[in-house]
Enzyme design. Structure first.
Site, PDB file in Angstrom:
ATOM      1  N   ASP A  91      14.042   4.242  11.906  1.00 30.56           N
ATOM      2  CA  ASP A  91      14.929   5.113  11.145  1.00 30.56           C
ATOM      3  C   ASP A  91      16.259   5.208  11.893  1.00 30.56           C
ATOM      4  OD1 ASP A  91      14.385   6.698  13.303  1.00 30.56           O
ATOM      5  OD2 ASP A  91      13.392   8.278  12.191  1.00 30.56           O
ATOM      6  N   ASP A 262       6.158   5.317   4.710  1.00 29.14           N
ATOM      7  CA  ASP A 262       5.724   5.737   6.048  1.00 29.14           C
ATOM      8  C   ASP A 262       5.518   7.235   6.053  1.00 29.14           C
ATOM      9  OD1 ASP A 262       7.981   7.283   7.963  1.00 29.14           O
ATOM     10  OD2 ASP A 262       8.798   6.321   6.180  1.00 29.14           O
ATOM     11  N   CYS A 300     -16.823   2.199   4.789  1.00 33.30           N
ATOM     12  CA  CYS A 300     -15.554   1.964   5.485  1.00 33.30           C
ATOM     13  C   CYS A 300     -15.750   0.939   6.608  1.00 33.30           C
ATOM     14  CB  CYS A 300     -15.019   3.268   6.066  1.00 33.30           C
ATOM     15  SG  CYS A 300     -13.513   3.071   7.052  1.00 33.30           S
ATOM     16  N   CYS A 302     -13.838   0.482   9.235  1.00 32.28           N
ATOM     17  CA  CYS A 302     -13.175   0.835  10.494  1.00 32.28           C
ATOM     18  C   CYS A 302     -14.194   0.907  11.630  1.00 32.28           C
ATOM     19  CB  CYS A 302     -12.428   2.162  10.360  1.00 32.28           C
ATOM     20  SG  CYS A 302     -13.447   3.644  10.565  1.00 32.28           S
ATOM     21  N   CYS A 305     -16.517   4.126  11.643  1.00 27.21           N
ATOM     22  CA  CYS A 305     -17.614   4.166  10.680  1.00 27.21           C
ATOM     23  C   CYS A 305     -18.605   3.023  10.899  1.00 27.21           C
ATOM     24  CB  CYS A 305     -17.063   4.106   9.254  1.00 27.21           C
ATOM     25  SG  CYS A 305     -16.106   5.566   8.780  1.00 27.21           S
ATOM     26  N   HIS A 331      -9.822   5.666  11.921  1.00 27.72           N
ATOM     27  CA  HIS A 331     -10.368   5.722  10.559  1.00 27.72           C
ATOM     28  C   HIS A 331      -9.262   5.957   9.536  1.00 27.72           C
ATOM     29  CE1 HIS A 331     -12.832   6.753   7.097  1.00 27.72           C
ATOM     30  NE2 HIS A 331     -11.995   7.770   6.934  1.00 27.72           N
TER      31      HIS A 331
END
Length: 406
Positions: A91, A262, A300, A302, A305, A331
């Site tokens: 930014d 974002d 999931c 990830c 999980c 996660h």
């Protein structure tokens, strides 16, 4: 930048694009996690990379204060400084004009800040903002814009919009004489508050400069506005909606033609003990999870999980042990990636409207659809209410677990 539209939704404005930058390819639409201080809190760059993330955000204002430009120059830029080998977006520091407004005085020259760390005055001009971003070395850099709260009305909104256009010209001039256009891509930021006429006027001015900018950002719409005020603002090239992170917001944005977004939401909410799921947020601080041996989401992929880490142990350690925050951060970032990856797949396969209906029914079917989402998606040809008996919820409609009874 090499930017190519791969596929378009046959109903909405959603699209899949391939964006090649100096540090690799990022497929769009995508969600960018925020690494404010050159790090996603709790994760190493290697962990972030392992999640398949190829684009994240650094904060110009904060990196200018600490570690400072001298250190970044000596390191060879922020990629090397933080050990990140993929794409970066910075930014411009403009958002801090709102978030740190009590420290700020705006003039035509720029923004005069008092450092929140030591009170020292710092002038941030459009030229200085671009120079700082050159030292950071981000693949996508943003113009400095004059940002006002989205709740602001009156002449200050128009003043800020016109100044943002003038500041864009100064940013373009500074960037073009730097010799970095082949590696760093300047985006314009559309401002104008919640006034459609002002935003259209600003967009028209930005599009007049289309040969000098690589993309367009939608600014000033994440700080308290009515959710129904999303506007279609893309002048060609990637379209970036700044500060958007709730899953429902992301998918509405994608349907309206946004390619990138974002927000700190998924990582910050992880540190407060909340896991994001396709059924809605899961508040693991609540006592009902004390004895649950289930993972957050058995489907999931990830590491949290997939390893079988239970809700019970997360309840036990969350907000107390850093391992809990790390596990939830991983996660939540994968959840965001799944939401956007699912959108890309659905667009490519010609079933994006069905993907929207399925997501919203699973996520909000037990509580009611946010009315602003229904209205926004109707504007691009998708009726969430078709064939379902789900109530409408006025206001933001944000879903949250506040108690064990929820």
């Amino acid at each position: 930048m090499q930017f190519e539209v791969i596929a378009k939704c046959h109903t909405t404005r959603a699209r899949v694009c391939r964006m090649k930058l100096a540090h690799g390819v990022t497929m769009l639409p995508t969600f960018m996690p925020v690494a404010t201080q050159a790090a996603i809190k709790g994760l190493t760059p290697q962990q972030v990379e392992s999640l398949g993330i190829t684009l994240m955000l650094n904060n110009t204002y904060h990196l200018n204060l600490r570690p400072g430009i001298k250190v970044l120059d000596e390191a060879g830029g922020a990629h090397k400084f933080q050990g990140w080998n993929h794409n970066l977006l910075t930014d411009s520091g403009g958002f801090q004009l709102v978030s740190l407004s009590k420290f700020t005085n705006i003039t035509e020259d720029g923004a005069l800040f008092a450092s929140p760390f030591n009170g020292e005055p710092t002038m941030l001009t459009p030229e200085e903002s671009i120079s700082i971003q050159h030292s950071i070395g981000a693949d996508i850099i943003m113009q400095l814009d004059d940002v006002v709260s989205s709740l602001t009305v009156g002449p200050r909104v128009g003043e800020a919009m016109h100044r943002s256009v003038r500041w864009l010209d100064r940013c373009i001039e500074q960037h073009e004489k730097s010799g970095r256009k082949d590696k760093q891509n300047l985006f314009a930021i559309v401002q104008g508050g919640l006034d459609p006429a002002l935003r259209d006027l600003c967009l028209d001015a930005m599009i007049e400069r289309k040969d000098q900018v690589a993309g367009y950002a939608i600014g000033g719409l994440s700080g308290g506005e009515e959710k129904g005020e999303f506007l279609n603002e893309s002048g060609g090239g990637p379209a970036y909606s700044m500060g958007v992170g709730f899953a429902e917001d992301l998918l509405v944005c994608v349907a309206l033609g946004v390619d990138m977004a974002d927000c700190v939401f998924p990582t910050r909410t992880a540190r407060f003990g909340v896991a994001l799921t396709f059924k809605g947020p899961l508040n693991l601080k609540l006592g009902k999870h004390t004895k649950s041996m289930e993972p957050i989401d058995k489907n999931c992929p990830c590491p949290t999980c997939a390893s079988g880490m239970s809700r019970a142990v997360l309840h036990h350690i969350v907000t107390i042990e850093t391992a809990g925050a790390h596990a939830l951060t991983i996660h939540n970032l994968v959840f965001q990636a799944q939401v956007m990856g699912g959108a890309r797949d659905a667009i490519l396969e010609g079933r994006f409207p069905e993907y929207l209906r399925s997501f919203f029914f699973d996520y909000f079917g037990d509580t009611g659809y946010p009315e602003w989402c229904v209205n926004a998606l109707r504007s691009v040809g998708v009726d969430l209410m078709q064939g379902v008996d789900v109530p409408l919820v006025q206001g933001s409609g944000v879903k949250w677990e506040y108690s064990d009874a929820a």
